[in-house]
Design a protein around this motif. Structure first.
Motif, mmCIF file in Angstrom:
data_model
loop_
_atom_site.group_PDB
_atom_site.id
_atom_site.type_symbol
_atom_site.label_atom_id
_atom_site.label_comp_id
_atom_site.label_asym_id
_atom_site.label_seq_id
_atom_site.Cartn_x
_atom_site.Cartn_y
_atom_site.Cartn_z
ATOM 1 N N ARG A 149 5.800 11.329 6.860
ATOM 2 C CA ARG A 149 4.976 11.094 5.677
ATOM 3 C C ARG A 149 5.866 10.680 4.518
ATOM 4 N NH1 ARG A 149 -0.098 14.962 5.117
ATOM 5 N NH2 ARG A 149 -0.155 13.692 3.259
ATOM 6 N N THR A 150 5.549 9.599 3.846
ATOM 7 C CA THR A 150 6.419 9.133 2.774
ATOM 8 C C THR A 150 5.977 9.654 1.400
ATOM 9 O OG1 THR A 150 5.127 7.101 2.672
ATOM 10 C CG2 THR A 150 7.146 7.059 3.993
ATOM 11 N N ASP A 151 4.895 10.455 1.376
ATOM 12 C CA ASP A 151 4.497 11.076 0.104
ATOM 13 C C ASP A 151 5.062 12.490 -0.036
ATOM 14 O OD1 ASP A 151 2.957 12.015 2.197
ATOM 15 O OD2 ASP A 151 1.185 12.359 0.953
ATOM 16 N N ALA A 180 0.971 18.383 0.354
ATOM 17 C CA ALA A 180 0.620 17.366 1.344
ATOM 18 C C ALA A 180 0.224 18.029 2.656
ATOM 19 C CB ALA A 180 1.794 16.415 1.567
ATOM 20 N N PRO A 192 5.056 16.746 -2.747
ATOM 21 C CA PRO A 192 5.881 15.705 -3.365
ATOM 22 C C PRO A 192 7.117 16.304 -4.034
ATOM 23 C CG PRO A 192 3.567 15.335 -3.898
ATOM 24 C CD PRO A 192 3.653 16.675 -3.221
ATOM 25 N N ARG A 208 11.171 10.115 -0.677
ATOM 26 C CA ARG A 208 9.757 9.960 -0.979
ATOM 27 C C ARG A 208 9.500 8.549 -1.486
ATOM 28 N NH1 ARG A 208 6.710 11.526 -5.528
ATOM 29 N NH2 ARG A 208 8.673 12.036 -6.547
ATOM 30 N N THR A 241 6.162 7.249 -2.942
ATOM 31 C CA THR A 241 4.753 7.404 -3.295
ATOM 32 C C THR A 241 4.052 6.061 -3.469
ATOM 33 O OG1 THR A 241 5.432 9.371 -4.481
ATOM 34 C CG2 THR A 241 3.185 8.631 -4.820
ATOM 35 N N ASP A 242 4.744 5.081 -4.081
ATOM 36 C CA ASP A 242 4.081 3.810 -4.415
ATOM 37 C C ASP A 242 4.188 2.767 -3.310
ATOM 38 O OD1 ASP A 242 3.732 5.077 -6.845
ATOM 39 O OD2 ASP A 242 5.625 4.276 -7.610
#
Lengths: 82, 147, 147, 82
Positions: free
Chosen positions: B23-25, B73, B98, C37, C39-40
């Motif tokens: 997960r990149t968040d 998350a 996050p 991370r 987010t965008d």
């Protein structure tokens, strides 16, 4: 007709994990009074209410809570999870 | 979000590897593992009694509260019942967020509530006999931090 | 107690599995994993520069301070440098202690100090170009908790 | 003779990661003054000292610290590890 459950040392003192109780008690405190009068093992298990917790239908509750509509009452010592 | 109440042992490392991965968040993952401790060498085993049904409900409510309070998350709670030996894992909490503060706080919140508000009772069996583990005032006091 | 500063990736689950296991004086294990991370969705990669020599010294000093302050059975710090992709692990801290409060506090202490006192500098490379990650006042403020 | 090292954007502005500096500067602040006067790229790198940190022989230090006995000086922005 109530399903009454006991856990940990409360269960050990009462001698069984659950039983059906025929009662007209309006509150948890009244139910406890009824049970205490029954037999010595109940009097022993309920001798110190500060060491006891109660759950009504699987939600933590108080000794002065009404039993109206409740199906399951559980008595146990403070929890020690984690 | 996952909650597991089980008698079987588990591997915290394997659980962590599969948790919130890819997960990149997610910037922060915190895990807590509780282990059967035997400082004096006199403990044979620990047995944990629980209240089936209420246990799952109580933990699900804690996870819901944590999710509403912190930007999470993902979240994992595993708690065993039954018999376990010194050195064995009792339970695990993992949080992914996050930011690190949320991940830490949510994990500590869940731990504090699991200690005093999830219907588990520990009994120790040792060379000196057996006995129920008593709840500690400091565990009850720890909850006031979250009020 | 182990400190590793490395360019290679690592598996936090595998690290946790091998950490403080089989010890009967440990009741609590806490781990923190930092992840790249994005987010965008605009981040291509992160590059971390470090100061070889000082990095190891600084982290060893933090671990020594944590060990003196809390009753810890074991402690692990892994921190990467070089290039890493979104979703990849940047670093990990693990602490093992008899009690949960010590394990949590020591892990948070190490994290707060690694953020602002270990000589690492993050640079982000994305669709909008590249830039050094700026330090945050809140990270500096977090240190005051431990004074 | 001092080993002077630069990291992150300080390194980028100076254009090299390390150099040997012949100096009689008694403190870090004096060394910075000398470097600033050398070339525009140094003046640029050291334009805002509040954005800079210094380490002497791999220990965080202050700008008014003496250089006596120091072999390695490093300049860099606030750290962003973790």
């Amino acid at each position: 007709m109530l399903d009454v459950m006991y856990f940990a040392w409360v269960r050990e003192r009462i001698g069984e994990p659950r039983e059906q109780v025929e009662t007209n008690a309006a509150t948890v405190a009244e139910l406890i009074e009824e049970l205490r009068r029954r037999e010595e093992r109940y009097a022993l298990a309920f001798s110190d209410l500060s060491a006891l917790r109660v759950a009504l239908d699987q939600e933590l509750s108080d000794f002065d809570a009404p039993l109206d509509g409740v199906r399951e009452v559980a008595f146990f010592p403070p929890m020690t999870g984690g | 979000m996952a909650v597991r109440v089980q008698a079987e042992g588990f591997d915290p490392g394997a659980e962590l590897s599969g948790f919130a991965c890819g997960r990149t968040d997610v910037g922060a993952v915190v895990s807590f593992t509780g282990v059967v401790r035997d400082t004096d060498g006199g403990l044979d085993r620990m047995e944990i009694e629980h209240y089936p049904g209420m246990t799952e409900r109580a933990i699900a409510a804690m996870v819901e509260t944590a999710t509403a309070r912190w930007d999470l998350a993902d979240c994992l709670v595993i708690h065993r019942h039954g018999a376990m030996m010194p050195g064995e894992q009792i339970m695990m909490v993992a949080t992914a967020a996050p930011h690190r503060v949320a991940a830490f706080e949510a994990a500590e919140f869940l731990m504090d509530y699991l200690k005093s508000r999830a219907p588990f009772w520990k009994k120790e069996f040792g060379t000196d006999g057996s006995g129920w583990v008593e709840s500690k005032d400091e565990d009850e006091d720890a909850l006031s931090r979250w009020e």
